[in-house]
Motif scaffolding. Sequence first.
Motif, PDB file in Angstrom:
ATOM      1  N   ILE A  68       0.807  -1.257   0.115  1.00 18.64           N
ATOM      2  CA  ILE A  68       0.270   0.033   0.060  1.00 18.64           C
ATOM      3  C   ILE A  68       0.833   1.309   0.045  1.00 18.64           C
ATOM      4  O   ILE A  68       0.286   2.343  -0.066  1.00 18.64           O
ATOM      5  CB  ILE A  68      -0.929  -0.026   1.172  1.00 18.64           C
ATOM      6  N   ASN A  88      -4.702   0.711  -2.817  1.00 19.92           N
ATOM      7  CA  ASN A  88      -5.488   1.586  -1.562  1.00 19.92           C
ATOM      8  C   ASN A  88      -6.499   0.637  -0.748  1.00 19.92           C
ATOM      9  O   ASN A  88      -7.050  -0.222  -1.379  1.00 19.92           O
ATOM     10  CB  ASN A  88      -6.612   2.528  -2.142  1.00 19.92           C
ATOM     11  N   SER A  91     -10.149   0.672  -1.017  1.00 24.41           N
ATOM     12  CA  SER A  91     -10.702   0.271  -2.465  1.00 24.41           C
ATOM     13  C   SER A  91     -10.439  -1.344  -2.407  1.00 24.41           C
ATOM     14  O   SER A  91     -11.254  -2.144  -2.989  1.00 24.41           O
ATOM     15  CB  SER A  91      -9.789   0.793  -3.658  1.00 24.41           C
ATOM     16  N   ARG A 202     -12.149   8.758   4.416  1.00 24.01           N
ATOM     17  CA  ARG A 202     -10.951   8.023   3.901  1.00 24.01           C
ATOM     18  C   ARG A 202     -10.138   9.175   3.079  1.00 24.01           C
ATOM     19  O   ARG A 202     -10.605  10.103   2.871  1.00 24.01           O
ATOM     20  CB  ARG A 202     -11.225   6.977   2.952  1.00 24.01           C
ATOM     21  N   GLU A 205      -8.669   9.929  -3.173  1.00 28.68           N
ATOM     22  CA  GLU A 205      -7.824   9.152  -4.284  1.00 28.68           C
ATOM     23  C   GLU A 205      -6.857   9.706  -4.787  1.00 28.68           C
ATOM     24  O   GLU A 205      -5.701   9.103  -4.948  1.00 28.68           O
ATOM     25  CB  GLU A 205      -8.870   8.646  -5.383  1.00 28.68           C
ATOM     26  N   PHE A 208      -3.775   9.686  -2.483  1.00 31.22           N
ATOM     27  CA  PHE A 208      -3.308   8.399  -2.402  1.00 31.22           C
ATOM     28  C   PHE A 208      -2.564   8.181  -3.469  1.00 31.22           C
ATOM     29  O   PHE A 208      -1.538   7.670  -3.489  1.00 31.22           O
ATOM     30  CB  PHE A 208      -4.650   7.374  -2.121  1.00 31.22           C
ATOM     31  N   ASP A 209      -3.110   8.477  -4.748  1.00 35.75           N
ATOM     32  CA  ASP A 209      -2.283   8.161  -5.934  1.00 35.75           C
ATOM     33  C   ASP A 209      -0.904   8.900  -6.185  1.00 35.75           C
ATOM     34  O   ASP A 209      -0.153   8.181  -6.622  1.00 35.75           O
ATOM     35  CB  ASP A 209      -3.180   8.768  -7.351  1.00 35.75           C
ATOM     36  N   GLU A 213      -0.326  10.514   1.343  1.00 34.37           N
ATOM     37  CA  GLU A 213      -1.145  10.010   2.501  1.00 34.37           C
ATOM     38  C   GLU A 213      -0.428  10.224   3.752  1.00 34.37           C
ATOM     39  O   GLU A 213      -1.175  10.646   5.004  1.00 34.37           O
ATOM     40  CB  GLU A 213      -1.839   8.717   2.208  1.00 34.37           C
TER      41      GLU A 213
END
Length: 251
Positions: A68, A88, A91, A202, A205, A208-209, A213
Amino acid sequence: MAVQRINLIGVPVDVCRPEELEPAILELLAKPGSKQIIFLSIWKLLRARRKRGDFRECVQSADLILPISKSILSAARFLKLPVPVRYNPFSATINILSALDQHYRSLYLLGGRDKTLFRTEKNVHETFRGIQIVGRFTGYYKKQLEGDIVQSIYKASPSLALVSEGIKERDLWSYRRRNRFSSSIFLYYKDAFGIFSDRIRRVDEKTFDKGHEIWHEILHNPLKLFLAIPFVGFILVLLWYKVFKKAAPTA
């Protein structure tokens, strides 16, 4: 194509493409005994490098290890190993539950406090109609209740036991008790119930990408700034492996 396992500075990591995830889950469901999926962060990877201890053995014996952290992919690329797919955890959890849903499998929920667990069960049930929730138990439980929890999971024999907040041993909880269960997959994801119950948000996205994070985590816990120290050690280990060609072959 089957899931490929690589050895990254002494720690196993699985190369599992998104299209391989559901078949991998179904394959695990067909295997007897207790199984475990681990969401592997860079910090867990460093912890798993220790020569001794339950956590190293837990990771080494895990049935599916999904990275992750972006650093894990960069490290594999640096050592010219097959590069894993980064997941993720939220996900991936949804995808795993979707696989259970499509095949009418069962789920056990372990963790959280009463209100969080209740809302989690309600939202999971409404979203995944094909999943049968066969049991639940809150986290933060008193030690004397553990026998009842283990027995409850053993009797329910869920396809998946989703373990979340309030379980001190985290990934190690199911590993240390693996011989007391029959045929379930265990997955620990701390934030699962908080997100499912709408108590916490959360990570976006896009954040995170980009691998940003960690800044979200530091904002909530400034002490995580000190993680920079082991990360420097990680870079030095990578350089050592690169120079002395210690990158192990794929398994």
